[in-house]
Design an enzyme around this catalytic site. Sequence first.
Site, PDB file in Angstrom:
ATOM      1  N   LYS A  53       0.829  -1.202   0.000  1.00  0.00           N
ATOM      2  CA  LYS A  53       0.000   0.000   0.000  1.00  0.00           C
ATOM      3  C   LYS A  53       0.866   1.255   0.000  1.00  0.00           C
ATOM      4  CE  LYS A  53      -3.908  -2.130   2.438  1.00  0.00           C
ATOM      5  NZ  LYS A  53      -4.668  -2.216   3.704  1.00  0.00           N
ATOM      6  N   GLN A  97      -4.540  -1.436   9.895  1.00  0.00           N
ATOM      7  CA  GLN A  97      -4.485  -2.750   9.253  1.00  0.00           C
ATOM      8  C   GLN A  97      -5.132  -3.808  10.146  1.00  0.00           C
ATOM      9  OE1 GLN A  97      -3.508  -3.484   6.170  1.00  0.00           O
ATOM     10  NE2 GLN A  97      -4.021  -5.626   6.483  1.00  0.00           N
ATOM     11  N   ASP A 120     -10.326   3.492   4.564  1.00  0.00           N
ATOM     12  CA  ASP A 120     -10.852   2.153   4.284  1.00  0.00           C
ATOM     13  C   ASP A 120     -12.370   2.124   4.142  1.00  0.00           C
ATOM     14  OD1 ASP A 120      -9.009   0.176   3.784  1.00  0.00           O
ATOM     15  OD2 ASP A 120      -8.638  -0.295   5.887  1.00  0.00           O
TER      16      ASP A 120
END
Length: 294
Positions: A53, A97, A120
């Site tokens: 990422k 995460q 997200d």
Amino acid sequence: MTALKLDGRATAAAMKEDLAKRVAKLKEQGITPGLGTVLVGADPASQSYVGAKIRDMEEVGINSLHRELDESATQEEVLDVINELNNDPECTGYIVQLPLPKHIDTDTVLEAIDPGKDADGLHPLNLGRLVANAGGEITWPLPCTPKGCLTLLRRYDIETKGKTVLVIGRGITIGRPATLLFTRRDVNATVIAAHTGTSNMDELIGQADIIIAAAGNPGMVTKDKVKDGVVILDVGVTRETKDDGKTRIVGDVAPDVAEVASAMSPNPGGVGPMTRVELVANVVEIAELNAAKG
């Protein structure tokens, strides 16, 4: 029939070129988007994914603000990092995460994220907006994997309106939000949500025009179950260890389904790259919305 390959890598590469141009325009306005990444623990898969990422962000000119904590970090220490990123003007958006260590309350952590920086798209407020808003303009971050599925279908001109979409899996990152996203008026699919408790799974698989398989059950969708011309998005990820000790990713869809499907995403190389590029897109979109607000 040989299925059309829904190439996530190629699609993501094309999207990155466009996103780099949009970032350059933001920089001309004195705005440099920044992505924060919060990693707790040393899980190899999570480390690899976060690293990928960060590389994606750097490729399009987005700054990286990486925060890494030990496996033993307390919930308060994790929340302190979140509070820091919430208040950091250099941070346009950020992710935590998942999964987090078992002693950390994931819900508490996600709820502490500033919804406006939720790269997200998993904050309860943003998911609630997806529930409440069946049409109209979307002005908040969408969950990356469902968004990537839809983008991939649209890139290959695959019609969703009036189609029966079977979503297999009910997880918060894919299954639940995919069900909501594909029922929006601009998508207009009829969505069936299935999961491990579904008793007539084979029957539902046979009815579907489009299948989003995200159960983490290797090979559960097989050639004999689907109808001819089905479109397949294989989102399942199971890591299997081979005899030589190396691991490989196995999806939820048996490879021979490609013989009867009209289009199918490879795994890996399909939805995975799309998930990552949609994270980049979310950060750019947040920056553009903030710039428009002045």
